[in-house]
Motif scaffolding. Sequence first.
Motif, PDB file in Angstrom:
ATOM      1  N   MET A 312      33.875  14.535  13.472  1.00  0.00           N
ATOM      2  CA  MET A 312      32.473  14.112  13.466  1.00  0.00           C
ATOM      3  C   MET A 312      31.607  14.883  12.474  1.00  0.00           C
ATOM      4  SD  MET A 312      32.305  11.625  15.634  1.00  0.00           S
ATOM      5  CE  MET A 312      30.535  11.474  15.916  1.00  0.00           C
ATOM      6  N   LEU A 313      31.944  16.143  12.185  1.00  0.00           N
ATOM      7  CA  LEU A 313      31.071  16.970  11.352  1.00  0.00           C
ATOM      8  C   LEU A 313      30.936  16.436   9.932  1.00  0.00           C
ATOM      9  CD1 LEU A 313      32.094  20.566  12.529  1.00  0.00           C
ATOM     10  CD2 LEU A 313      29.966  19.344  13.015  1.00  0.00           C
ATOM     11  N   LEU A 314      32.038  15.950   9.360  1.00  0.00           N
ATOM     12  CA  LEU A 314      32.022  15.459   7.976  1.00  0.00           C
ATOM     13  C   LEU A 314      32.389  13.979   7.917  1.00  0.00           C
ATOM     14  CD1 LEU A 314      33.787  18.458   6.168  1.00  0.00           C
ATOM     15  CD2 LEU A 314      31.336  18.034   6.402  1.00  0.00           C
ATOM     16  N   ARG A 315      32.062  13.238   8.952  1.00  0.00           N
ATOM     17  CA  ARG A 315      32.425  11.829   9.023  1.00  0.00           C
ATOM     18  C   ARG A 315      31.942  11.064   7.781  1.00  0.00           C
ATOM     19  NH1 ARG A 315      30.391   8.405  14.198  1.00  0.00           N
ATOM     20  NH2 ARG A 315      28.422   9.130  13.325  1.00  0.00           N
ATOM     21  N   PRO A 316      32.789  10.213   7.173  1.00  0.00           N
ATOM     22  CA  PRO A 316      34.120   9.764   7.607  1.00  0.00           C
ATOM     23  C   PRO A 316      35.263  10.696   7.193  1.00  0.00           C
ATOM     24  CG  PRO A 316      33.506   8.589   5.634  1.00  0.00           C
ATOM     25  CD  PRO A 316      32.332   9.476   5.980  1.00  0.00           C
ATOM     26  N   ALA A 317      34.982  11.785   6.469  1.00  0.00           N
ATOM     27  CA  ALA A 317      36.031  12.748   6.141  1.00  0.00           C
ATOM     28  C   ALA A 317      36.398  13.547   7.393  1.00  0.00           C
ATOM     29  CB  ALA A 317      35.567  13.669   5.022  1.00  0.00           C
ATOM     30  N   GLU A 318      37.490  14.295   7.308  1.00  0.00           N
ATOM     31  CA  GLU A 318      37.983  15.038   8.466  1.00  0.00           C
ATOM     32  C   GLU A 318      38.164  16.509   8.117  1.00  0.00           C
ATOM     33  OE1 GLU A 318      42.119  15.155  10.997  1.00  0.00           O
ATOM     34  OE2 GLU A 318      41.229  13.196  10.559  1.00  0.00           O
TER      35      GLU A 318
END
Length: 344
Positions: A312-318
């Motif tokens: 969730m912190l860097l959504r859509p990245a993980e």
Amino acid sequence: MMKQNNNYKSLFLILLVILFAILIISIRYGAVSISLEEMGSSIQKQFYASDQMTLVERIFMEIRLPRAILCVFVGASLAVGGTLLQALFRNPIVEPGLVGTSCGAAFGAALYFALGATFHFKTGQWTLPIAACLGAFVSTALVFLLSQSRQTGKSSIVSLLLTGIAINALFLSGVGFLSYIARDPQARSIVFWNLGTLSGANWASVGIVGFSTSVCVIIALRYAKHLNALMIGEEEAQFIGVDLKRLKWIILSINVIMVAVATAFVGVISFVGLIVPHVLRILKGSDNRFLIINSAVLGGILLCLADLLSRMLLRPAELPIGIVTSVVGVPIFIFLLQKKNYFF
């Protein structure tokens, strides 16, 4: 005693409810949000109309659900592994990562991938966990053998931790070397393991990790009373019939198998085995019958929360999950190290 057992059962049930709630939240939210209705319809279609699933329903069934379940099993294995080692050495700052198990498992898995790509080894569902287990056994055995005193044949906590740091550095160097000489796909996999990731979760990995974790936890519960007896001292435990040498190798074997298999699929995730037993001791004390089973549940809760944050912190990245657990775990570990005379 009856009241205490009821309190243990009550806390266990509360943790189970929290785990179920966190599991649903972790499945529902991410780069793509999944409603409860879509979850239900996906499960129904899986049995009679799997070819009619929508894209979101397939994401739930093939990605989110196995990932969440794998997260629970991995958290349980790491937390129980930390509980067992802390009980065995009667010290709350010992965890699988500090005695070389995690790094050894990562080295074994990295060696398998690097050599497998070079010599074209045949792959299978059990090959990678076996390679990780062998690496974990070698590294853990080296830590305990090298930390033993020549005079007494026993390992002090300070010697154990210092030797663990050295062995960890050695095996991390090996992982770095393998990632350097490996081809691009294998090198990326090794790097992701060092940071910890659940992105490769599937139903096959859920089955393997779930089986190893469940069997090891059941066996560990059979030795909870022996670990309780060890809290009064090694000589006293031997006097009442505890075979320390046998107990030591059984607990170490359980720990290595659980952590190695989990690490083979998700990489190195630190501090779960340190945080969970410590929190449970604050809540209810040091009875290992309580700690082992509840640490499995709380470990699943903690890792599910960490996985949710990582997505969730860097959504859509993980964000790699190992970074999240380290950010939380490092301050607690420093606190334990600085607190004087913090032993059982």
